[in-house]
Design a protein around this motif. Sequence first.
Motif, PDB file in Angstrom:
ATOM      1  N   GLN A 197       0.828  -1.212   0.000  1.00  0.00           N
ATOM      2  CA  GLN A 197       0.000   0.000   0.000  1.00  0.00           C
ATOM      3  C   GLN A 197       0.859   1.257   0.000  1.00  0.00           C
ATOM      4  N   ARG A 198       1.970   1.227   0.734  1.00  0.00           N
ATOM      5  CA  ARG A 198       2.821   2.412   0.825  1.00  0.00           C
ATOM      6  C   ARG A 198       3.482   2.729  -0.525  1.00  0.00           C
ATOM      7  N   ILE A 199       3.918   1.692  -1.224  1.00  0.00           N
ATOM      8  CA  ILE A 199       4.560   1.906  -2.526  1.00  0.00           C
ATOM      9  C   ILE A 199       3.574   2.501  -3.521  1.00  0.00           C
ATOM     10  N   LEU A 200       2.370   1.973  -3.571  1.00  0.00           N
ATOM     11  CA  LEU A 200       1.358   2.548  -4.454  1.00  0.00           C
ATOM     12  C   LEU A 200       1.026   3.973  -4.045  1.00  0.00           C
ATOM     13  N   GLY A 201       1.001   4.226  -2.735  1.00  0.00           N
ATOM     14  CA  GLY A 201       0.741   5.581  -2.251  1.00  0.00           C
ATOM     15  C   GLY A 201       1.809   6.554  -2.701  1.00  0.00           C
ATOM     16  N   VAL A 202       3.064   6.126  -2.701  1.00  0.00           N
ATOM     17  CA  VAL A 202       4.161   6.996  -3.137  1.00  0.00           C
ATOM     18  C   VAL A 202       4.035   7.311  -4.625  1.00  0.00           C
ATOM     19  N   PHE A 203       3.743   6.292  -5.451  1.00  0.00           N
ATOM     20  CA  PHE A 203       3.615   6.524  -6.889  1.00  0.00           C
ATOM     21  C   PHE A 203       2.433   7.447  -7.204  1.00  0.00           C
ATOM     22  N   ILE A 204       1.287   7.166  -6.615  1.00  0.00           N
ATOM     23  CA  ILE A 204       0.094   7.964  -6.898  1.00  0.00           C
ATOM     24  C   ILE A 204       0.259   9.395  -6.400  1.00  0.00           C
ATOM     25  N   SER A 205       0.821   9.544  -5.199  1.00  0.00           N
ATOM     26  CA  SER A 205       1.017  10.893  -4.667  1.00  0.00           C
ATOM     27  C   SER A 205       2.035  11.673  -5.486  1.00  0.00           C
ATOM     28  N   GLY A 206       3.061  10.996  -6.024  1.00  0.00           N
ATOM     29  CA  GLY A 206       4.023  11.676  -6.893  1.00  0.00           C
ATOM     30  C   GLY A 206       3.374  12.190  -8.164  1.00  0.00           C
ATOM     31  N   PHE A 207       2.514  11.365  -8.747  1.00  0.00           N
ATOM     32  CA  PHE A 207       1.787  11.803  -9.953  1.00  0.00           C
ATOM     33  C   PHE A 207       0.886  12.991  -9.628  1.00  0.00           C
ATOM     34  N   ILE A 208       0.152  12.906  -8.517  1.00  0.00           N
ATOM     35  CA  ILE A 208      -0.764  13.994  -8.150  1.00  0.00           C
ATOM     36  C   ILE A 208       0.003  15.275  -7.845  1.00  0.00           C
ATOM     37  N   PHE A 209       1.147  15.147  -7.158  1.00  0.00           N
ATOM     38  CA  PHE A 209       1.956  16.336  -6.856  1.00  0.00           C
ATOM     39  C   PHE A 209       2.393  17.022  -8.147  1.00  0.00           C
ATOM     40  N   SER A 210       2.844  16.226  -9.107  1.00  0.00           N
ATOM     41  CA  SER A 210       3.341  16.805 -10.362  1.00  0.00           C
ATOM     42  C   SER A 210       2.221  17.447 -11.162  1.00  0.00           C
ATOM     43  N   ILE A 211       1.094  16.782 -11.247  1.00  0.00           N
ATOM     44  CA  ILE A 211       0.017  17.301 -12.091  1.00  0.00           C
ATOM     45  C   ILE A 211      -0.646  18.527 -11.454  1.00  0.00           C
ATOM     46  N   VAL A 212      -0.767  18.544 -10.108  1.00  0.00           N
ATOM     47  CA  VAL A 212      -1.356  19.700  -9.435  1.00  0.00           C
ATOM     48  C   VAL A 212      -0.399  20.893  -9.513  1.00  0.00           C
ATOM     49  N   THR A 213       0.886  20.634  -9.348  1.00  0.00           N
ATOM     50  CA  THR A 213       1.876  21.717  -9.476  1.00  0.00           C
ATOM     51  C   THR A 213       1.858  22.291 -10.886  1.00  0.00           C
ATOM     52  N   LEU A 214       1.733  21.409 -11.893  1.00  0.00           N
ATOM     53  CA  LEU A 214       1.658  21.868 -13.276  1.00  0.00           C
ATOM     54  C   LEU A 214       0.426  22.737 -13.501  1.00  0.00           C
ATOM     55  N   LEU A 215      -0.654  22.387 -12.823  1.00  0.00           N
ATOM     56  CA  LEU A 215      -1.883  23.168 -12.963  1.00  0.00           C
ATOM     57  C   LEU A 215      -1.751  24.550 -12.326  1.00  0.00           C
ATOM     58  N   LEU A 216      -1.082  24.630 -11.186  1.00  0.00           N
ATOM     59  CA  LEU A 216      -1.021  25.879 -10.430  1.00  0.00           C
ATOM     60  C   LEU A 216       0.112  26.797 -10.864  1.00  0.00           C
ATOM     61  N   LEU A 217       1.115  26.231 -11.531  1.00  0.00           N
ATOM     62  CA  LEU A 217       2.314  27.009 -11.828  1.00  0.00           C
ATOM     63  C   LEU A 217       2.073  27.945 -13.026  1.00  0.00           C
ATOM     64  N   ARG A 218       2.334  29.234 -12.824  1.00  0.00           N
ATOM     65  CA  ARG A 218       2.197  30.216 -13.906  1.00  0.00           C
ATOM     66  C   ARG A 218       2.925  31.497 -13.500  1.00  0.00           C
ATOM     67  N   GLU A 219       3.274  32.274 -14.498  1.00  0.00           N
ATOM     68  CA  GLU A 219       3.942  33.538 -14.202  1.00  0.00           C
ATOM     69  C   GLU A 219       2.953  34.510 -13.579  1.00  0.00           C
ATOM     70  N   ARG A 220       3.380  35.123 -12.474  1.00  0.00           N
ATOM     71  CA  ARG A 220       2.494  36.017 -11.746  1.00  0.00           C
ATOM     72  C   ARG A 220       3.311  37.066 -11.011  1.00  0.00           C
ATOM     73  N   ASP A 221       2.899  38.317 -11.124  1.00  0.00           N
ATOM     74  CA  ASP A 221       3.559  39.416 -10.418  1.00  0.00           C
ATOM     75  C   ASP A 221       5.055  39.455 -10.694  1.00  0.00           C
ATOM     76  N   GLY A 222       5.442  39.175 -11.939  1.00  0.00           N
ATOM     77  CA  GLY A 222       6.847  39.247 -12.312  1.00  0.00           C
ATOM     78  C   GLY A 222       7.670  38.034 -11.944  1.00  0.00           C
ATOM     79  N   VAL A 223       7.060  37.014 -11.355  1.00  0.00           N
ATOM     80  CA  VAL A 223       7.785  35.799 -10.977  1.00  0.00           C
ATOM     81  C   VAL A 223       7.926  34.921 -12.207  1.00  0.00           C
ATOM     82  N   SER A 224       9.166  34.639 -12.603  1.00  0.00           N
ATOM     83  CA  SER A 224       9.415  33.825 -13.802  1.00  0.00           C
ATOM     84  C   SER A 224      10.283  32.610 -13.528  1.00  0.00           C
TER      85      SER A 224
END
Length: 444
Positions: A110-137
């Motif tokens: 269960q822990r190994i599957l949790g690590v893989f799934i959480s890694g995918f979710i972390f990457s995809i959510v970060t990709l969704l939220l990441l954007r240039e804002r207030d001069g941050v590049s």
Amino acid sequence: MMSRLQTRLLQLRSSFLFLPSFYSLIAIALAVLFVQIDYYIFYSTRLGAILPSVFFTDLALAQTLLGAISASLLTMTTISFSTIMVVLTTYLSQFSPRTLQNFVNDHHTQRILGVFISGFIFSIVTLLLLRERDGVSLFFSPTVAVIYAIICVGFFVFFIHHVSLWIQVSNLIHQISRNTVDAIQKNYHNKENSYHDAPWDDWESAEIKRTEPLFVHVEKPGYLQLIELEALIEQAKQDDVIIEMKFQLGDYVDTFTPFLHIWPLAKNIDSNSYLPYFLIGHERVTVQDIDFGLTKLVEICLKALSPGINDPNTAVSCINELGKVLTVLGQKNVERAFYNDDKRALRLMLKQKHFRDYLYHSFYQIRHYANDDVSVISAIIEALIVIASHNDREVKQEIHSFSEYIIEGMNGMKFLSLDEHYLHQKLEKLAIHTKPKDDPHHNF
């Protein structure tokens, strides 16, 4: 015995989705946190100057990295699920359907599957939220995703090693045996240190059974998995009632047959308030149900003896583990049926199995299907020797009676002279460990 909190935690941990879901929620929280940290680092010139520039990426590179990482981790997760299905298929065809939960509920799986799934979710959510804002590049969170991906690769290697171990029947047998012994040690006391039923402990039971009890039915059918024994006795003391259980651990409880009989002694009570002290589930578990652990070992043994598999060495390994488990069980007070409160008043009556029941259920099927296999019969006799040599006179007498049952089944079989001599030596050794005190010359 377990407390109510421990019981609820056990329910959660036994769920296959618990750890992956828990890790996924953490991954979402970390993704939001690190995106916010990106903006904090940019506006904090002191912190931005400390961190090397290699840890920062622009938006285009960040999106490329996060997209590649999320796709890779999703592939790892898919491969892991496919591997798990292969293991489950092997368990169904080669071992026993009851052994599936040993692998599925294993925390490493269960822990190994949790690590893989959480890694995918972390990457995809970060990709969704990441954007240039207030001069941050420039961004730091993609570096975190890269580090997480490297960790996931390590977990993937460990997962392959983990599966290679669990696919081996010897490791599965050892795990089942160890879990069953742990359950025995947690739920039963040694005979010399435990309270034994005295003849007067059940006088109240004969008295109250002259009156009509309250009948309690379960709301949903299922297998009786756990009993919160101490809390149940304490509640019975507070309500001044006597409870009789009509089912044993591991029994299938239906909604039509009364689950409990309750006799109120002083006041009216809500009889259904006692149901939360029992855990009813859709499958049996080995946490308190010792017989279920023994059943798994027996089924693996019988599967190994089937003509399609024909693996007597695996059967012998199961019998050896059965002997070890029964050796520990024979040292425990498993036959206690009456439980009193601290005032010595009867509060609970249980249907308990005797040691002879566990002994018979462990070997009677094996004896039937392997009665003409010298190696298996010899292993059974050797297991009986181990049990008898490490237990008291009462257990030795049970072993002596059961050995006569084994010999009775062998009388109709014809063995070669060398096989017969070998078995006779084993039986003589067993007789030395089990012969009664009043018959020093007894032999088979």
